[in-house]
Design a protein around this motif. Sequence first.
Motif, mmCIF file in Angstrom:
data_model
loop_
_atom_site.group_PDB
_atom_site.id
_atom_site.type_symbol
_atom_site.label_atom_id
_atom_site.label_comp_id
_atom_site.label_asym_id
_atom_site.label_seq_id
_atom_site.Cartn_x
_atom_site.Cartn_y
_atom_site.Cartn_z
ATOM 1 N N GLY A 131 0.695 -1.195 -0.048
ATOM 2 C CA GLY A 131 0.125 0.052 -0.037
ATOM 3 C C GLY A 131 0.830 1.186 -0.007
ATOM 4 N N ALA A 132 1.789 1.369 0.881
ATOM 5 C CA ALA A 132 2.757 2.469 0.912
ATOM 6 C C ALA A 132 3.457 2.740 -0.513
ATOM 7 N N ARG A 133 3.921 1.445 -1.094
ATOM 8 C CA ARG A 133 4.649 1.638 -2.573
ATOM 9 C C ARG A 133 3.705 1.990 -3.563
ATOM 10 N N SER A 134 2.303 1.671 -3.407
ATOM 11 C CA SER A 134 1.438 2.158 -4.442
ATOM 12 C C SER A 134 1.103 3.596 -4.183
ATOM 13 N N ILE A 135 1.406 4.204 -3.258
ATOM 14 C CA ILE A 135 1.112 5.898 -3.205
ATOM 15 C C ILE A 135 2.532 6.601 -2.911
ATOM 16 N N ARG A 136 3.379 5.792 -3.003
ATOM 17 C CA ARG A 136 4.940 6.331 -3.161
ATOM 18 C C ARG A 136 5.295 7.193 -1.721
ATOM 19 N N ALA A 137 4.866 6.444 -0.621
ATOM 20 C CA ALA A 137 5.159 6.809 0.678
ATOM 21 C C ALA A 137 5.909 5.985 1.450
ATOM 22 N N PRO A 138 6.556 6.472 2.642
ATOM 23 C CA PRO A 138 7.490 5.534 3.282
ATOM 24 C C PRO A 138 6.685 4.541 3.989
ATOM 25 N N GLN A 139 5.502 4.775 4.619
ATOM 26 C CA GLN A 139 4.641 4.022 5.138
ATOM 27 C C GLN A 139 3.249 4.278 4.873
ATOM 28 N N MET A 140 2.309 3.368 4.910
ATOM 29 C CA MET A 140 0.716 3.855 4.836
ATOM 30 C C MET A 140 0.353 3.617 6.210
ATOM 31 N N ASN A 141 0.083 4.780 6.992
ATOM 32 C CA ASN A 141 -0.266 4.660 8.412
ATOM 33 C C ASN A 141 -1.583 4.056 8.630
ATOM 34 N N LEU A 142 -2.539 4.240 7.844
ATOM 35 C CA LEU A 142 -3.795 3.635 8.203
ATOM 36 C C LEU A 142 -3.676 2.514 8.220
ATOM 37 N N PHE A 143 -2.858 1.683 7.220
ATOM 38 C CA PHE A 143 -2.926 0.323 7.265
ATOM 39 C C PHE A 143 -2.088 -0.377 8.420
ATOM 40 N N THR A 144 -0.966 0.584 8.602
ATOM 41 C CA THR A 144 -0.286 -0.237 9.786
ATOM 42 C C THR A 144 -0.734 0.113 11.281
ATOM 43 N N VAL A 145 -1.855 0.949 11.285
ATOM 44 C CA VAL A 145 -2.662 0.917 12.436
ATOM 45 C C VAL A 145 -3.786 -0.046 12.577
ATOM 46 N N LEU A 146 -4.486 -0.073 11.302
ATOM 47 C CA LEU A 146 -5.758 -1.025 11.333
ATOM 48 C C LEU A 146 -5.133 -2.450 11.191
ATOM 49 N N GLY A 147 -4.199 -2.735 10.529
ATOM 50 C CA GLY A 147 -3.521 -3.968 10.492
ATOM 51 C C GLY A 147 -3.009 -4.805 11.582
ATOM 52 N N GLN A 148 -3.034 -3.810 12.867
ATOM 53 C CA GLN A 148 -2.849 -4.508 14.020
ATOM 54 C C GLN A 148 -4.027 -5.338 14.594
ATOM 55 N N HIS A 149 -5.226 -5.115 14.002
ATOM 56 C CA HIS A 149 -6.253 -5.997 14.031
ATOM 57 C C HIS A 149 -6.465 -6.668 12.776
ATOM 58 N N LYS A 150 -5.798 -8.078 12.994
ATOM 59 C CA LYS A 150 -5.551 -8.704 11.720
ATOM 60 C C LYS A 150 -6.821 -9.067 10.945
ATOM 61 N N LEU A 151 -7.807 -9.653 11.617
ATOM 62 C CA LEU A 151 -8.914 -10.190 10.846
ATOM 63 C C LEU A 151 -9.705 -8.802 10.446
ATOM 64 N N LEU A 152 -10.180 -7.868 11.104
ATOM 65 C CA LEU A 152 -10.799 -6.535 10.646
ATOM 66 C C LEU A 152 -10.208 -6.149 9.478
ATOM 67 N N PHE A 153 -8.717 -5.947 9.563
ATOM 68 C CA PHE A 153 -8.043 -5.350 8.456
ATOM 69 C C PHE A 153 -8.212 -6.078 7.331
ATOM 70 N N LEU A 154 -8.036 -7.677 7.206
ATOM 71 C CA LEU A 154 -8.350 -8.282 6.053
ATOM 72 C C LEU A 154 -9.744 -8.321 5.602
ATOM 73 N N SER A 155 -10.739 -8.096 6.376
ATOM 74 C CA SER A 155 -12.043 -7.821 5.803
ATOM 75 C C SER A 155 -12.398 -6.514 5.378
ATOM 76 N N PHE A 156 -11.667 -5.364 6.016
ATOM 77 C CA PHE A 156 -11.804 -3.982 5.556
ATOM 78 C C PHE A 156 -11.138 -3.914 3.999
ATOM 79 N N LEU A 157 -10.069 -4.707 3.666
ATOM 80 C CA LEU A 157 -9.356 -4.365 2.284
ATOM 81 C C LEU A 157 -10.228 -4.703 1.045
ATOM 82 N N PRO A 158 -11.058 -5.917 1.205
ATOM 83 C CA PRO A 158 -11.798 -6.021 -0.184
ATOM 84 C C PRO A 158 -12.888 -4.865 -0.150
#
Length: 178
Positions: free
Chosen positions: A24-51
Amino acid sequence: MGQRIPPGSRRELGLINWGIARLGARSIRAPQMNLFTVLGQHKLLFLSFLPYSGVLLNWGKLPKRDKELVILRVGHLRGSEYELQQHRRLARTRGLDSAVQDKIFAGPTAQGLTDRQRVLLTAVDEFILNRDLSDDTFADLTTHLTRQQVIEFCALAGHYDAIAAILATLRVPMDFPD
């Protein structure tokens, strides 16, 4: 105000979510995509959020230009600098230059908007501020959108309103220094 939940590392995210956040960070050309690195800490929620997020942002029935108009207006109404930073960039690639974006921020009475843009902005304002659409606005919206597009409009506006609330509440840091 400091971060309430700081962006997670590979350890907090797990290998899959960390990899998704890196892509995600690479796709926006940023060092980090902070929304993903915060939400991604809730693994199942994040995997359902993405699609769901992916369909709303990149696929579905609404034209991408309309999607960005809606997202920019929600970000503006909610004062979400993170959403605005992300989507001002993306909107330019989808046909909404800085002049049109300024009209979106000015609102539905701005000079130079198309009828469709004016109706979409009015609908966003009512949906976000009133949690409903007046009968007149709904009727106007249906002259520009199909039934499926109206449903998607509501899902899109509601989703980005929720994201704005998550970003603000968790104090997610910006991805770009500007």
